[in-house]
Design an enzyme around this catalytic site. Structure first.
Site, PDB file in Angstrom:
ATOM      1  N   ASP A  50      38.539  44.123  48.809  1.00 11.40           N
ATOM      2  CA  ASP A  50      39.179  44.103  50.121  1.00 11.40           C
ATOM      3  C   ASP A  50      38.198  44.451  51.222  1.00 11.40           C
ATOM      4  OD1 ASP A  50      39.182  46.784  49.095  1.00 11.40           O
ATOM      5  OD2 ASP A  50      40.619  47.354  50.650  1.00 11.40           O
ATOM      6  N   GLU A  75      40.685  49.582  48.552  1.00 16.06           N
ATOM      7  CA  GLU A  75      39.775  50.704  48.812  1.00 16.06           C
ATOM      8  C   GLU A  75      39.729  51.065  50.291  1.00 16.06           C
ATOM      9  OE1 GLU A  75      35.991  52.612  49.985  1.00 16.06           O
ATOM     10  OE2 GLU A  75      36.741  50.637  50.523  1.00 16.06           O
TER      11      GLU A  75
END
Length: 465
Positions: free
Chosen positions: A95, A159
């Protein structure tokens, strides 16, 4: 990548061209995390399908187990031939933070190539590692490689928004299985070239701990009114004054109480005269060194808990006194402090009961990993770095100011990124083609080096790719 290929065979050149193509396509997938509740899950599912397509050897290997965790994260268990050897783990995340196109030289999800660089959100944080790990493993498998030492690969999907569904669930799964790791490798530090004043040669910093973090919301509320009859202090004025006090009164200088002391001590002999004498005698010159480090943001972050006002919201109309003003501040906590200590200091600095303070997220710094001659991970990193980056002169312990997946798993990390400064989470994030290829080479060599039973000695660079 042509310059990198000149000293290699045509086969190696083709391999790297393929790797770059795979990486570019991955950057184009907009796996954006805005908040824990706002993720581009369609893109994350697409990323999962994409890696299955481009890494067939990884997904078809009989000794690699692949699991989906938290719907979109990936856990690979690579079973080594020797179960007596303690496993390790390689971590990354797919991400990325949002990237509005304004101000970019190239669209942030175009993965444009220009003058030897690949531009795009995630090129440094952290698809370079996510794709690089799988690419290195794919190369090894195509050479009929079977590791002796087992290892895990974790690729998280959230994250950037605390990692609760990805990394935390991966960590819980491994803990439930009783997995013990010799070390793990995550994003974090870098090779510093020309960054440390007085040190002429490149230095690789292995982060042996990670800063903690506390994010606070500040709110001021009052009765609204018309701008023609303003009060002595508005909500904006009260809150702005509080934010100014936080910025004008940084938290205490903690040089000598964390891994930054080890960094300086290990580098002492690398400094030119007279800095080498100063760094070798910190018992005398520590106050001077700590003040010098505080001058620049990049080194100031090493020696204290940092304060960053990141959001400020107030007002609805030009002639209306706002009823509320809100700000968000992120503190990255030095290894010698705790989140509760930071919160108490902040309350004392703001010193205004009209300012409401709420904790959004908080966690303490990680424990400091060992750095000694008997630590397997240290030797592996040293050997692999010197194998892959022959211009590096020193490998030293340090701290990581950025936060990664490993805080949910354990506490040893290193990432082979070079100069990135403000491009991470900023405009024109990019990585050079050469450095991405070097990253694959590093990971390729790391996996092979981990198969040793004994603590290795660094040796001459080899180009087995």
């Amino acid at each position: 990548g042509a310059g990198f290929c000149k000293s290699h065979t045509l086969l190696v050149c083709k391999i790297y061209c393929l790797a770059n193509s795979v990486y570019i396509c991955a950057i184009k997938i907009p796996t954006v995390s805005v908040s824990p509740e706002d993720l581009n899950t369609t893109a994350m599912a697409e990323f999962g399908n994409y890696i299955q397509e481009v890494f067939p050897a990884v997904f078809s290997s009989k000794f690699i187990q692949h699991e989906i965790v938290g719907k979109y994260s990936h856990l690979f268990t690579v079973q080594g031939s020797n179960p007596e050897m303690m496993p390790y783990m390689l971590l990354a995340h797919m991400d990325v933070v949002p990237a509005p196109p304004e101000g970019w030289d190239f669209p942030p999800f175009s993965a444009a190539e220009h003058e030897g660089f690949i531009y795009g959100r995630g090129t440094l944080d952290n698809k370079n590692s996510a794709i690089g790990i799988l690419q290195a493993l794919e190369f090894l498998l195509r050479r009929n490689y079977r590791p002796r030492r087992s290892f895990y690969v974790g690729i998280g999907h959230d994250e950037e928004v605390f990692g609760r569904k990805g990394a935390m669930e991966i960590a819980a799964l491994l803990e439930a299985r009783g997995v013990k790791l010799s070390f793990l490798l995550d994003e974090g530090s870098a090779i510093l070239d020309g960054i440390i004043a007085g040190v002429k040669k490149p230095v690789a910093v292995i982060a042996i701990t990670e800063k903690g973090s506390i994010t606070l919301n500040f709110t001021v509320e009052k009765e609204p009114g018309h701008s023609s009859f303003p009060p002595k202090e508005t909500t904006i004025g009260i809150l702005a004054a509080a934010m100014s006090r936080l910025e004008q009164n940084p938290l205490r200088n903690l040089f000598g109480h964390g891994p930054e002391l080890m960094t300086v001590e290990h580098l002492a002999s690398e400094f030119s005269f007279p800095l080498n004498l100063i760094m070798s005698n910190l018992w005398l010159f520590s106050p001077i060194v700590s003040r010098v480090l505080a001058w620049k943001p990049s080194t100031n972050a090493l020696i204290r808990t940092t304060t960053a006002v990141t959001m400020f919201n107030a007002g609805i109309k030009t002639n209306v006194i706002p009823s509320s003003a809100k700000a968000t501040v992120n503190f990255r906590i030095h290894s010698a402090e705790k989140a509760t200590e930071v919160l108490e200091t902040v309350r004392n600095t703001v010193a205004d009961d009209r300012v409401k303070i709420d904790v959004v997220e908080a966690f303490d710094p990680l424990p400091i990993s060992p750095w000694d001659d008997q630590t397997f991970g240290v030797h592996i990193f040293q050997r692999t770095i010197l194998d892959t980056f022959p211009d590096v002169d020193s490998v030293v312990p340090g701290n990581s100011e950025v936060l990664g997946t490993c805080r949910w798993v354990t506490n040893a990390r290193w990432n082979e990124k070079r100069s990135f400064s403000s491009r991470i989470h900023g405009l024109n994030e990019r990585i050079s083609v050469e450095n991405y290829e070097k990253q694959i080479e590093f990971l390729f060599q790391l996996i092979k080096n981990c198969d040793t039973d004994k603590l290795p000695e660094p040796h001459a660079n080899s180009h087995e790719l």
